[in-house]
Design an enzyme around this catalytic site. Structure first.
Site, PDB file in Angstrom:
ATOM      1  N   ASP A   1      -2.039  10.386  -3.006  1.00  0.00           N
ATOM      2  CA  ASP A   1      -1.770   9.798  -1.689  1.00  0.00           C
ATOM      3  C   ASP A   1      -2.273  10.800  -0.660  1.00  0.00           C
ATOM      4  O   ASP A   1      -1.499  11.501  -0.006  1.00  0.00           O
ATOM      5  CB  ASP A   1      -0.259   9.566  -1.579  1.00  0.00           C
ATOM      6  CG  ASP A   1       0.146   8.931  -0.266  1.00  0.00           C
ATOM      7  OD1 ASP A   1      -0.730   8.698   0.589  1.00  0.00           O
ATOM      8  OD2 ASP A   1       1.351   8.692  -0.090  1.00  0.00           O
TER       9      ASP A   1
ATOM     10  N   ASP B   1      -1.128  23.538  -2.865  1.00  0.00           N
ATOM     11  CA  ASP B   1      -2.393  22.821  -2.917  1.00  0.00           C
ATOM     12  C   ASP B   1      -2.434  21.967  -4.191  1.00  0.00           C
ATOM     13  O   ASP B   1      -2.203  22.474  -5.297  1.00  0.00           O
ATOM     14  CB  ASP B   1      -3.534  23.849  -2.924  1.00  0.00           C
ATOM     15  CG  ASP B   1      -4.882  23.190  -3.063  1.00  0.00           C
ATOM     16  OD1 ASP B   1      -5.134  22.194  -2.361  1.00  0.00           O
ATOM     17  OD2 ASP B   1      -5.686  23.655  -3.895  1.00  0.00           O
ATOM     18  N   GLY B   2      -2.720  20.692  -4.054  1.00  0.00           N
ATOM     19  CA  GLY B   2      -2.714  19.766  -5.186  1.00  0.00           C
ATOM     20  C   GLY B   2      -3.738  20.132  -6.250  1.00  0.00           C
ATOM     21  O   GLY B   2      -3.472  20.002  -7.459  1.00  0.00           O
TER      22      GLY B   2
ATOM     23  N   ASP C   1       4.804  11.908   3.779  1.00  0.00           N
ATOM     24  CA  ASP C   1       5.715  11.012   4.508  1.00  0.00           C
ATOM     25  C   ASP C   1       6.841  10.505   3.636  1.00  0.00           C
ATOM     26  O   ASP C   1       7.864  10.041   4.143  1.00  0.00           O
ATOM     27  CB  ASP C   1       4.925   9.836   5.090  1.00  0.00           C
ATOM     28  CG  ASP C   1       4.211   9.047   4.000  1.00  0.00           C
ATOM     29  OD1 ASP C   1       4.856   8.154   3.409  1.00  0.00           O
ATOM     30  OD2 ASP C   1       3.033   9.323   3.714  1.00  0.00           O
TER      31      ASP C   1
ATOM     32  N   HIS D   1       2.314   1.544   0.423  1.00  0.00           N
ATOM     33  CA  HIS D   1       3.210   2.108  -0.596  1.00  0.00           C
ATOM     34  C   HIS D   1       3.497   1.131  -1.735  1.00  0.00           C
ATOM     35  O   HIS D   1       3.662   1.540  -2.877  1.00  0.00           O
ATOM     36  CB  HIS D   1       4.485   2.636   0.071  1.00  0.00           C
ATOM     37  CG  HIS D   1       4.180   3.776   1.001  1.00  0.00           C
ATOM     38  ND1 HIS D   1       4.578   3.808   2.321  1.00  0.00           N
ATOM     39  CD2 HIS D   1       3.465   4.906   0.805  1.00  0.00           C
ATOM     40  CE1 HIS D   1       4.115   4.927   2.882  1.00  0.00           C
ATOM     41  NE2 HIS D   1       3.443   5.607   1.996  1.00  0.00           N
TER      42      HIS D   1
ATOM     43  N   PRO E   1      -7.777  19.249   4.595  1.00  0.00           N
ATOM     44  CA  PRO E   1      -6.924  19.614   3.452  1.00  0.00           C
ATOM     45  C   PRO E   1      -7.119  18.724   2.231  1.00  0.00           C
ATOM     46  O   PRO E   1      -6.850  19.146   1.113  1.00  0.00           O
ATOM     47  CB  PRO E   1      -5.500  19.450   3.994  1.00  0.00           C
ATOM     48  CG  PRO E   1      -5.619  19.430   5.475  1.00  0.00           C
ATOM     49  CD  PRO E   1      -6.999  18.965   5.804  1.00  0.00           C
TER      50      PRO E   1
END
EC number: 2.5.1.16
Lengths: 285, 285
Positions: free
Chosen positions: B158, B139-140, B87, B63, B165
């Site tokens: 990320d 969905d990105g 997360d 991160h 997916p």
């Protein structure tokens, strides 16, 4: 087909395993348990007391980083002492420099050398080839205690962890004698463990606190060694006068014309740029 | 006591295993298998389809490296899009910059977010706290296809690996839309796989060849991520005008006064200094 796996416990609750195609050799020398294996992904590899030493796939990383960093800081190095390094990879790399006059290699366990000559010619290829190399099967600590003053320009400590035969190579006695046998332009590179898992970080700090109390310049550099615990591994760079960054001789090193798969002079700079938690851990050592 | 181990196959013949104190949760969402575990060395960790995502011990590395690198190159970034990152660790880090105005986070799987809020507050702590953050469970790829031109200064991808997916996030369609929705000063950081094991190196090259065909500036940087396969992991840095080294704003970043355990501005430079075999592999991609 047999389902055979080599496993190293990186911590008590953390394991790294490689599927073994063949357990090529196993013996107990006077110093340690020695095993050679054949695998798909890593090719041949060998272990000492069950700990991973060298794989065909990634030995170039370790051997590039132990030899080319000091040679690029002082390209005039001519007399080299290798402590440990029985697989021969460190000797192979340093002997690629034609101007090197003499390499003394002190390995405590002759069986490691002989077995690597048999099973790992990729690393051991120069051990009986190059007249500049002299092999001594002796304890490294005793060897430097008895060596004359200022007879080496470079010492490469290619040792196991500070438990078992490698223990004496992590002592004040050893570091002080290294300093004594090194010339004024001398550099000491040592296997410096890893910052990530607590047990390794503890040994990293112990080594660093002793080396920085012994040498005017003591830095640490990092590399990616996927078959060692955590894959985050370190070498120490200590010297009487050379700074590994300020004194880097980029052009002189490139003029050697050596082809390397891991090392390059940009990476040289980058390797000394440590994560904050590693820097702090070393500063407080 | 029960002897329970989580194992990830880093290759077919290479395994990494962690002793599990408790299997906290297991469920199959519409997108993937989600599991949470408790361990000694790594604390809590979770996996998607059996692959390691985040551990309490080393999430700070990932991160730090995904967020602070672009923020130190363009400290004026105000509008951020996070793709994936369920997360919450990436959102947590980016929201530490008080001047950031808006963060849109697009995670395909709401269950990852909800379960991280329950089991991993260390990373998920900001996901329902900060009014600057908007969560989209979409969905990105579709999200960037439908987004307006030039509305973000930074996109952080990320994602999981390009199987399952995450697949759409490694396509020309996705990268082109990222370019379109980024401002002239825009930066794209993406999860760039690893150079060491062949299967990962293959995906690294595929991603890089597409990104460098899309953006005028496309570089790759490395870090030590011990719980990912080989521990040698990469992010991509792509932009329309900023070079991650020449345009690094050391002082401006230090003036933010953020305490980081992995990132620092020297490491920033070092992370872009790649081993020769990685450089060559990317150049030939």
């Amino acid at each position: 087909m047999i389902d055979l796996w080599y496993t190293e416990n990186h911590q008590e609750d953390t394991r790294f395993s490689i599927k073994v195609k063949e357990h090529l050799h196993s013996e107990k020398s006077p110093f340690q348990q020695i095993d050679f294996f054949e695998s798909d992904t890593f090719g041949r590899f060998f272990t000492l007391d069950g700990l991973m030493m060298v794989t065909q796939k990634d030995e170039f990383i370790y051997h590039d980083m132990i030899t080319h960093i000091p040679m690029a800081v002082n390209p005039s190095i001519k007399r080299v002492l290798i402590i440990g390094g029985g697989d021969g990879g460190t000797a192979r790399e340093i002997l690629r420099y034609n101007h090197i006059e003499k390499v003394d290699m002190v390995e405590i366990d002759e069986r490691v050398v002989r077995l690597c000559q048999q099973y790992l010619p990729q690393t051991a290829c120069q051990l009986d080839q190059d007249p500049r190399l002299t092999l001594y099967f002796e304890d490294g600590l005793k060897f430097v205690q008895e060596a004359n003053d200022e007879i080496y320009d470079l010492i490469l400590v290619d040792s196991t962890d500070p438990i078992g035969p490698g223990e004496g190579l992590f002592t004040y006695d050893f570091y002080n004698n290294c300093k004594r046998v090194l010339s004024d332009a001398g550099i000491l590179i040592n296997q410096h463990e890893s910052p990530y898992y607590e047990s390794y970080a503890h040994e990293m700090k112990r080594a660093h606190s002793k080396i920085k109390a012994t040498f005017p310049i003591a830095k640490v550099y990092q590399f990616h060694m996927p078959t060692y615990p955590s894959g985050h591994w370190l070498f120490g760079f200590a010297s009487k006068k050379y700074d590994p960054l300020a004194d880097l001789q980029k052009e002189a090193w490139m003029n050697f014309g050596l082809r390397t798969r891991y090392y390059n002079t940009d990476l040289h700079m980058g390797a000394f740029m440590l994560p904050t938690y590693v820097k702090e851990s070393l500063e407080n050592a």
